[in-house]
Design a protein around this motif. Structure first.
Motif, PDB file in Angstrom:
ATOM      1  N   ILE A   5      16.078  42.820  -0.661  1.00 15.87           N
ATOM      2  CA  ILE A   5      17.174  41.902   0.292  1.00 15.87           C
ATOM      3  C   ILE A   5      18.555  42.140  -0.592  1.00 15.87           C
ATOM      4  N   GLY A 111      22.242  35.580   3.332  1.00 15.61           N
ATOM      5  CA  GLY A 111      21.493  34.592   4.072  1.00 15.61           C
ATOM      6  C   GLY A 111      20.895  34.902   5.507  1.00 15.61           C
ATOM      7  N   GLU A 112      21.391  35.895   6.081  1.00 12.30           N
ATOM      8  CA  GLU A 112      20.967  36.687   7.285  1.00 12.30           C
ATOM      9  C   GLU A 112      19.917  37.434   7.236  1.00 12.30           C
ATOM     10  N   VAL A 114      16.090  38.089   5.807  1.00  6.83           N
ATOM     11  CA  VAL A 114      14.719  37.549   5.457  1.00  6.83           C
ATOM     12  C   VAL A 114      13.405  38.504   5.209  1.00  6.83           C
ATOM     13  N   PRO A 115      12.695  38.148   4.606  1.00  4.48           N
ATOM     14  CA  PRO A 115      11.532  39.268   4.338  1.00  4.48           C
ATOM     15  C   PRO A 115      11.065  39.399   5.415  1.00  4.48           C
ATOM     16  N   GLY A 130      13.747  44.222   5.411  1.00  2.07           N
ATOM     17  CA  GLY A 130      13.694  42.905   5.971  1.00  2.07           C
ATOM     18  C   GLY A 130      13.957  43.050   7.372  1.00  2.07           C
ATOM     19  N   ARG A 133      19.252  38.611  10.842  1.00  3.09           N
ATOM     20  CA  ARG A 133      19.778  37.504  12.261  1.00  3.09           C
ATOM     21  C   ARG A 133      21.000  37.725  12.234  1.00  3.09           C
TER      22      ARG A 133
END
Length: 173
Positions: A5, A111-112, A114-115, A130, A133
């Motif tokens: 990430i 922060g947007e 995710v795994p 990942g 979002r």
């Protein structure tokens, strides 16, 4: 998790495959071109759509949907080729990825991203870096790790096809 990430904000280009939105790091994308004349190569793997001439260079076109275990892409007026650059053993290789349509350029903060979940995605989790979002919204975009989607052996196959096709494609130029 297969990929790392990002620690800083990164830009991605999103595209549509079989109704799902995927994205690649913008730095791997060289250009986007309209799907035009792609020449089939006899004996090529099913996931190689063919080759095309890009300003005098022969570029293999990969049907990413087939490579991911989905039905072959259906050509429409929105179909396009995302030209990407990969590195294999220190050598630069240019490939075209067949996409149903182009989405958007998006910037994702760490922060947007995710795994990916270990199940429930339409593609094997190892092929994803990942899930993004955009804007912290509810919808996820699958962040593709194109270097893992195409193994080094498969990239070598595509590169060999490029070499085999250079004669006929050069005549078309």
């Amino acid at each position: 998790m297969s990929g790392q990430i990002p620690a800083a904000s990164m830009q991605y280009l999103s595209f549509i495959l079989a109704g799902e939105e995927y994205a690649l790091g913008i730095l791997q994308v060289k250009e986007i071109i309209e799907y035009d004349t792609v020449t089939r190569i006899p004996g090529a793997p099913v996931w190689v759509r063919g080759v095309f001439n890009l300003r005098g260079s022969v570029v293999p076109v990969v049907d990413v949907a087939v490579k991911l275990g989905m039905p072959p892409a259906t050509l429409t007026r929105w179909s396009c080729i995302v030209v990407v650059e990969l590195k294999l053993n220190g050598e630069r290789l240019v490939l075209g990825l067949l996409a149903d349509a182009i989405g958007q350029v998006m910037e994702l903060d760490p922060g947007e991203v995710v795994p990916p979940p270990s199940f429930g995605t339409p593609v094997h989790v190892d092929y994803l870096m990942g899930m993004g979002r955009p804007g912290g919204g509810k919808k996820f975009v699958l962040l593709m790790d194109i270097d893992k989607v195409l193994s080094s052996q498969e990239v070598l196959v595509a590169s060999t096809l490029r070499t085999q096709a250079e004669g006929p494609a050069q005549k078309d130029a």
